[in-house]
Motif scaffolding. Structure first.
Motif, PDB file in Angstrom:
ATOM      1  N   ILE A  61       0.837  -1.202   0.000  1.00 28.26           N
ATOM      2  CA  ILE A  61       0.000   0.000   0.000  1.00 28.26           C
ATOM      3  C   ILE A  61       0.869   1.248   0.000  1.00 28.26           C
ATOM      4  CG2 ILE A  61      -1.683   1.321   1.362  1.00 28.26           C
ATOM      5  CD1 ILE A  61      -2.876  -1.466   2.131  1.00 28.26           C
ATOM      6  N   LEU A  62       1.915   1.259   0.803  1.00 29.67           N
ATOM      7  CA  LEU A  62       2.805   2.422   0.864  1.00 29.67           C
ATOM      8  C   LEU A  62       3.517   2.657  -0.466  1.00 29.67           C
ATOM      9  CD1 LEU A  62       4.328   1.933   4.415  1.00 29.67           C
ATOM     10  CD2 LEU A  62       2.434   3.420   3.739  1.00 29.67           C
ATOM     11  N   GLN A  63       3.862   1.593  -1.165  1.00 38.27           N
ATOM     12  CA  GLN A  63       4.520   1.720  -2.475  1.00 38.27           C
ATOM     13  C   GLN A  63       3.694   2.564  -3.431  1.00 38.27           C
ATOM     14  OE1 GLN A  63       5.010  -2.416  -3.586  1.00 38.27           O
ATOM     15  NE2 GLN A  63       7.197  -2.069  -3.868  1.00 38.27           N
ATOM     16  N   HIS A  64       2.398   2.401  -3.376  1.00 39.51           N
ATOM     17  CA  HIS A  64       1.521   3.065  -4.334  1.00 39.51           C
ATOM     18  C   HIS A  64       1.036   4.435  -3.888  1.00 39.51           C
ATOM     19  CE1 HIS A  64       1.450  -0.331  -7.036  1.00 39.51           C
ATOM     20  NE2 HIS A  64       1.357  -1.091  -5.976  1.00 39.51           N
ATOM     21  N   TYR A  65       1.076   4.713  -2.592  1.00 38.50           N
ATOM     22  CA  TYR A  65       0.482   5.958  -2.108  1.00 38.50           C
ATOM     23  C   TYR A  65       1.434   6.887  -1.370  1.00 38.50           C
ATOM     24  CZ  TYR A  65      -3.776   3.619  -3.439  1.00 38.50           C
ATOM     25  OH  TYR A  65      -4.737   2.977  -4.161  1.00 38.50           O
ATOM     26  N   SER A  66       2.598   6.392  -0.984  1.00 39.11           N
ATOM     27  CA  SER A  66       3.557   7.242  -0.275  1.00 39.11           C
ATOM     28  C   SER A  66       4.977   6.798  -0.596  1.00 39.11           C
ATOM     29  CB  SER A  66       3.324   7.177   1.236  1.00 39.11           C
ATOM     30  OG  SER A  66       4.297   7.956   1.897  1.00 39.11           O
ATOM     31  N   PRO A  67       5.548   7.370  -1.643  1.00 39.50           N
ATOM     32  CA  PRO A  67       6.878   6.941  -2.073  1.00 39.50           C
ATOM     33  C   PRO A  67       7.955   7.091  -0.999  1.00 39.50           C
ATOM     34  CG  PRO A  67       6.128   8.857  -3.338  1.00 39.50           C
ATOM     35  CD  PRO A  67       5.002   8.420  -2.482  1.00 39.50           C
ATOM     36  N   GLU A  68       7.854   8.117  -0.186  1.00 35.70           N
ATOM     37  CA  GLU A  68       8.879   8.333   0.840  1.00 35.70           C
ATOM     38  C   GLU A  68       8.772   7.320   1.976  1.00 35.70           C
ATOM     39  OE1 GLU A  68      11.453  10.280   0.334  1.00 35.70           O
ATOM     40  OE2 GLU A  68      10.561  10.813  -1.569  1.00 35.70           O
ATOM     41  N   LEU A  69       7.562   7.010   2.408  1.00 30.27           N
ATOM     42  CA  LEU A  69       7.401   5.978   3.435  1.00 30.27           C
ATOM     43  C   LEU A  69       7.823   4.626   2.880  1.00 30.27           C
ATOM     44  CD1 LEU A  69       4.041   6.926   5.201  1.00 30.27           C
ATOM     45  CD2 LEU A  69       6.370   7.172   6.085  1.00 30.27           C
ATOM     46  N   SER A  70       7.530   4.386   1.620  1.00 28.91           N
ATOM     47  CA  SER A  70       7.946   3.153   0.973  1.00 28.91           C
ATOM     48  C   SER A  70       9.471   3.040   0.945  1.00 28.91           C
ATOM     49  CB  SER A  70       7.382   3.089  -0.443  1.00 28.91           C
ATOM     50  OG  SER A  70       7.792   1.903  -1.079  1.00 28.91           O
ATOM     51  N   ALA A  71      10.139   4.154   0.659  1.00 25.53           N
ATOM     52  CA  ALA A  71      11.605   4.157   0.646  1.00 25.53           C
ATOM     53  C   ALA A  71      12.167   3.863   2.036  1.00 25.53           C
ATOM     54  CB  ALA A  71      12.123   5.498   0.136  1.00 25.53           C
ATOM     55  N   LEU A  72      11.519   4.379   3.066  1.00 23.18           N
ATOM     56  CA  LEU A  72      11.958   4.071   4.433  1.00 23.18           C
ATOM     57  C   LEU A  72      11.821   2.574   4.719  1.00 23.18           C
ATOM     58  CD1 LEU A  72      10.459   6.988   6.573  1.00 23.18           C
ATOM     59  CD2 LEU A  72      12.863   6.569   6.046  1.00 23.18           C
ATOM     60  N   CYS A  73      10.775   1.970   4.180  1.00 22.70           N
ATOM     61  CA  CYS A  73      10.553   0.534   4.380  1.00 22.70           C
ATOM     62  C   CYS A  73      11.662  -0.293   3.738  1.00 22.70           C
ATOM     63  CB  CYS A  73       9.211   0.107   3.790  1.00 22.70           C
ATOM     64  SG  CYS A  73       7.802   0.808   4.617  1.00 22.70           S
ATOM     65  N   ALA A  74      12.200   0.201   2.645  1.00 25.55           N
ATOM     66  CA  ALA A  74      13.262  -0.527   1.949  1.00 25.55           C
ATOM     67  C   ALA A  74      14.509  -0.648   2.815  1.00 25.55           C
ATOM     68  CB  ALA A  74      13.597   0.164   0.634  1.00 25.55           C
ATOM     69  N   THR A  75      14.678   0.288   3.747  1.00 23.55           N
ATOM     70  CA  THR A  75      15.855   0.247   4.624  1.00 23.55           C
ATOM     71  C   THR A  75      15.599  -0.576   5.883  1.00 23.55           C
ATOM     72  OG1 THR A  75      15.225   2.243   5.845  1.00 23.55           O
ATOM     73  CG2 THR A  75      16.547   2.539   3.837  1.00 23.55           C
TER      74      THR A  75
END
Length: 141
Positions: A61-75
């Protein structure tokens, strides 16, 4: 008689909203710690962190709606909490709720429009930022 009365609505948005902060299905955890500055000069350099608020989310869900939160998840490694200290816990909670398809009340916009603008801008939630800007402009006119 309206035909809309008999046509079922697509349940996708309500199903996604039900996943909001669902600990059982979440694959990422955010720990929101609002920094509080103390009044003394010596302690001013050190920020005191209040009690953490934990929110569960889904990378998809974050990948599609919040690119910055998604990037934090990648770390993040698995379910290790991602600590965020630059946002009020309730503002983050409402931002995340918005990402899942929920709404923000008029009262919340009036009380926190600047916080929503800042958070939505930082975390890439464009529609929330635009909505909050409308509230801010209307309030200042």
């Amino acid at each position: 008689m309206e035909l809309d009365e008999f046509i079922p609505k697509n349940p996708t948005s309500s199903l996604i909203l039900k996943l909001f902060d669902d600990e059982n299905s979440a694959d990422v955890v955010f720990e929101i710690c609002e920094q509080q500055k103390s009044e003394s000069e010596r302690d001013r350099k050190r920020a005191k962190i209040s009690t953490a608020n934990v929110y569960h989310a889904h990378r998809l869900i974050l990948q599609h709606y919040s690119p910055e939160l998604s990037a934090l998840c990648a770390t993040s490694d698995g379910m290790t909490p991602i600590t965020i200290t630059d946002i009020k816990p309730e503002v983050f909670r409402r931002l995340l709720y918005y990402v899942y398809g929920g709404g923000i009340s008029n009262e919340e916009f009036v009380d926190n429009e600047k916080d929503f603008i800042s958070a939505a801008d930082k975390y890439g939630v464009t529609n929330l930022k635009l909505e909050a800007e409308v509230w801010y402009v209307n309030k200042t006119e």
